[in-house]
Design an enzyme around this catalytic site. Structure first.
Site, PDB file in Angstrom:
ATOM      1  CB  CYS A 118       1.490 -10.551  13.265  1.00 51.54           C
ATOM      2  SG  CYS A 118       1.077 -10.059  11.734  1.00 51.54           S
ATOM      3  CG  HIS A 251       6.001 -10.994  11.716  1.00 55.94           C
ATOM      4  ND1 HIS A 251       5.357 -11.702  11.456  1.00 55.94           N
ATOM      5  CD2 HIS A 251       5.361  -9.468  12.319  1.00 55.94           C
ATOM      6  CE1 HIS A 251       4.377 -11.176  10.819  1.00 55.94           C
ATOM      7  NE2 HIS A 251       3.992  -9.849  10.739  1.00 55.94           N
ATOM      8  CG  ASN A 281       3.147  -9.492   7.358  1.00 50.60           C
ATOM      9  OD1 ASN A 281       2.657 -10.877   8.216  1.00 50.60           O
ATOM     10  ND2 ASN A 281       2.775  -9.150   8.291  1.00 50.60           N
TER      11      ASN A 281
HETATM   12  O1  UT7 Z   1       2.426  -8.136  10.583  1.00 47.43           O
HETATM   13  C1  UT7 Z   1       2.401  -7.006  11.407  1.00 47.43           C
HETATM   14  C2  UT7 Z   1       1.561  -5.838  10.415  1.00 47.43           C
HETATM   15  N1  UT7 Z   1       1.584  -5.163   8.911  1.00 47.43           N
HETATM   16  C3  UT7 Z   1       2.514  -4.354   9.814  1.00 47.43           C
HETATM   17  O2  UT7 Z   1       3.775  -4.569   9.959  1.00 47.43           O
HETATM   18  C4  UT7 Z   1       2.774  -2.855   7.987  1.00 47.43           C
HETATM   19  C5  UT7 Z   1       3.696  -1.819   8.896  1.00 47.43           C
HETATM   20  N2  UT7 Z   1       3.122  -0.935   8.845  1.00 47.43           N
HETATM   21  C6  UT7 Z   1       4.383  -0.889   6.791  1.00 47.43           C
HETATM   22  O3  UT7 Z   1       4.802  -1.909   6.336  1.00 47.43           O
HETATM   23  C7  UT7 Z   1       4.133   0.457   6.296  1.00 47.43           C
HETATM   24  O4  UT7 Z   1       3.637   1.141   7.522  1.00 47.43           O
HETATM   25  C8  UT7 Z   1       2.868   0.566   4.639  1.00 47.43           C
HETATM   26  C9  UT7 Z   1       3.655  -0.542   4.141  1.00 47.43           C
HETATM   27  C10 UT7 Z   1       1.737  -0.467   4.511  1.00 47.43           C
HETATM   28  C11 UT7 Z   1       2.767   1.492   4.147  1.00 47.43           C
HETATM   29  O5  UT7 Z   1       3.721   2.189   3.831  1.00 47.43           O
HETATM   30  P1  UT7 Z   1       3.848   3.642   4.068  1.00 47.43           P
HETATM   31  O6  UT7 Z   1       5.358   4.529   3.799  1.00 47.43           O
HETATM   32  O7  UT7 Z   1       3.492   4.105   5.314  1.00 47.43           O
HETATM   33  O8  UT7 Z   1       3.437   4.089   3.175  1.00 47.43           O
HETATM   34  P2  UT7 Z   1       1.501   5.394   3.053  1.00 47.43           P
HETATM   35  O9  UT7 Z   1       0.928   4.470   4.058  1.00 47.43           O
HETATM   36  O10 UT7 Z   1       1.979   6.763   4.537  1.00 47.43           O
HETATM   37  O11 UT7 Z   1       1.488   5.768   1.807  1.00 47.43           O
HETATM   38  C12 UT7 Z   1       1.568   6.866   1.025  1.00 47.43           C
HETATM   39  C13 UT7 Z   1       1.542   6.614  -0.149  1.00 47.43           C
HETATM   40  C14 UT7 Z   1      -0.056   6.911   0.075  1.00 47.43           C
HETATM   41  O12 UT7 Z   1      -0.618   7.931  -1.181  1.00 47.43           O
HETATM   42  P3  UT7 Z   1      -0.481   9.170  -0.519  1.00 47.43           P
HETATM   43  O13 UT7 Z   1      -1.813   9.846   0.548  1.00 47.43           O
HETATM   44  O14 UT7 Z   1       0.759  10.087  -0.518  1.00 47.43           O
HETATM   45  O15 UT7 Z   1      -1.069  10.108  -2.178  1.00 47.43           O
HETATM   46  C15 UT7 Z   1      -1.147   5.638  -0.169  1.00 47.43           C
HETATM   47  O16 UT7 Z   1      -2.187   5.374  -0.739  1.00 47.43           O
HETATM   48  O17 UT7 Z   1       1.276   5.241  -1.111  1.00 47.43           O
HETATM   49  C16 UT7 Z   1      -0.517   5.190  -1.355  1.00 47.43           C
HETATM   50  N3  UT7 Z   1      -0.381   3.498  -1.480  1.00 47.43           N
HETATM   51  C17 UT7 Z   1      -0.092   2.912  -2.097  1.00 47.43           C
HETATM   52  N4  UT7 Z   1       0.532   2.888  -3.777  1.00 47.43           N
HETATM   53  C18 UT7 Z   1       0.596   1.966  -4.221  1.00 47.43           C
HETATM   54  C19 UT7 Z   1      -0.541   3.124  -0.687  1.00 47.43           C
HETATM   55  N5  UT7 Z   1      -0.925   1.149  -0.562  1.00 47.43           N
HETATM   56  C20 UT7 Z   1      -0.030   1.423  -1.710  1.00 47.43           C
HETATM   57  C21 UT7 Z   1       0.482   0.489  -3.083  1.00 47.43           C
HETATM   58  N6  UT7 Z   1       0.592   0.944  -4.547  1.00 47.43           N
HETATM   59  N7  UT7 Z   1      -0.299  -0.811  -2.421  1.00 47.43           N
END
Ligand code: UT7
Length: 324
Positions: A118, A251, A281
């Site tokens: 990225c 980005h 993204n």
């Molecule tokens: O180009 C660089 C590449 N990537 C990035 O920059 C991404 C950087 N990270 C992020 O944007 C965020 O960390 C995410 C969007 C990937 C995730 O957001 P978060 O607020 O960190 O969520 P999390 O990983 O802590 O997940 C929270 C909950 C989890 O459930 P539990 O364990 O709390 O029950 C996940 O299983 O959300 C769940 N979850 C979803 N629920 C519905 C994860 N993905 C999904 C989904 N739909 N698509």
């Protein structure tokens, strides 16, 4: 010493739009739960463009390059350097840049790919800037192009909702006046596993894991801290007062990352270009696509000071500061 100046930009997004609701309905058929509400609240993404199976990265890149050349009023025959930033090339080799050169009918100059995920576009832009400053190129095409939909695990809701396909391009020209004022790139290979597609092709087979895997929270934290530091670093290098920046083009991974970054930098929201809601993204394509959107809708004007920032797998990050 010549400066490299951005004299044109272009973008191309595959026509098929997949909304969050479309995606949620598709995942539901495999008993995977997600929703428009979760995706919008956690990421700001509302939709993404997905390339049809026959469409390749080089084809997306060529269309973006043609739009950039037209915008710059430059003929493909004048281009003596093509750099394509991509992590989803058409082939192991030749490079996507060589395929684009052929599709543009621009043969003869140098053409190669840059792989910095990225951060790829800012890496490629910084490289082309160095070529032009050194007198080794006069007219460069710098392209970010990806079909990330091909390396996503569509059964992993924590990653598959985040990405889209597309391409963005700029034309750089050697000029007496700036132009690009500063560029600073970084990598920390010790963090390679927090965002990777750790597979390859060997002996006619895929070896390892061909899908993108990510520790989202680790990437989130590193992205905000590294980009905030990098913004000040490139301004210091260029001798530019940070408060004079007209536009931040970061980005486009997650609107929450962009908002955190904006707050940390003390830059007002109306100076930040955001396209992640519409494009998701698109990895190396995200910065040139966002730049092109804001140039074409008239927000970014000639003379504006623009800070472009990339961050992603590697772990890599970097900034390019440019007078438009
Ligand atoms: O180009 C660089 C590449 N990537 C990035 O920059 C991404 C950087 N990270 C992020 O944007 C965020 O960390 C995410 C969007 C990937 C995730 O957001 P978060 O607020 O960190 O969520 P999390 O990983 O802590 O997940 C929270 C909950 C989890 O459930 P539990 O364990 O709390 O029950 C996940 O299983 O959300 C769940 N979850 C979803 N629920 C519905 C994860 N993905 C999904 C989904 N739909 N698509």
């Amino acid at each position: 010493m010549p400066y490299a100046k951005i004299i044109g930009s272009g973008g191309y997004l595959p026509p098929r739009i997949v909304s969050n609701d479309d995606l949620a309905a598709d995942l539901a058929t495999r008993q995977i739960e997600t929703s428009d509400t979760w995706i919008v609240e956690r990421t700001g993404i509302r939709q993404r463009h997905i390339a049809d199976p026959g469409m390749t990265t080089s084809q997306l890149a060529t269309r973006a390059a043609q739009a950039a050349l037209e915008n710059a009023g430059i003929d493909a025959a004048q281009v003596d350097l093509i750099i394509v930033a991509t992590s989803t090339p058409d082939f192991v080799f030749p490079s996507t840049a060589c395929l684009v050169q052929d599709q543009l009918g621009a043969s003869g100059g140098a053409a190669f790919d840059v792989q910095a995920v990225c951060s790829g576009f800012v890496y490629a832009l910084s490289t082309a800037d160095a070529f032009i400053q050194a007198g080794r190129a006069n007219t460069a095409l710098v392209i970010g192009a990806e079909v990330f939909s091909r390396i996503l695990d569509w059964n992993d809701r924590s990653t598959c909702v985040l990405f889209g396909d597309g391409a963005g391009a700029v034309v750089l020209s050697a000029q007496d006046q700036p132009g690009i004022l500063g560029a600073k790139l970084h990598a920390d290979g010790s963090q390679s596993r927090i965002l990777c597609a750790a597979g390859n092709v060997a002996h006619g087979k895929v070896v390892g894991d061909p899908f993108l895997r990510m520790d989202g929270q680790a990437v989130f934290k590193l992205a905000v801290t590294s980009l905030a530091r990098s913004a000040h670093e490139v301004c210091d290098q260029a001798g530019v007062d940070f408060t004079h920046i007209d536009w931040l083009v970061p980005h486009q991974a997650n609107v929450r990352i962009i908002n955190f970054l904006g707050r940390r930098l003390g830059i007002s929201e109306d100076k930040v270009v955001i396209t992640v809601d519409q494009h998701a993204n698109t990895s190396a394509a995200s910065v040139p696509l966002a730049l092109d959107v804001a140039r074409r809708d008239g927000r970014i004007k000639s003379g504006d000071l623009v800070l472009m920032q990339g961050v992603g797998g590697g772990f890599t990050w970097g900034s390019v500061l440019s007078r438009m």
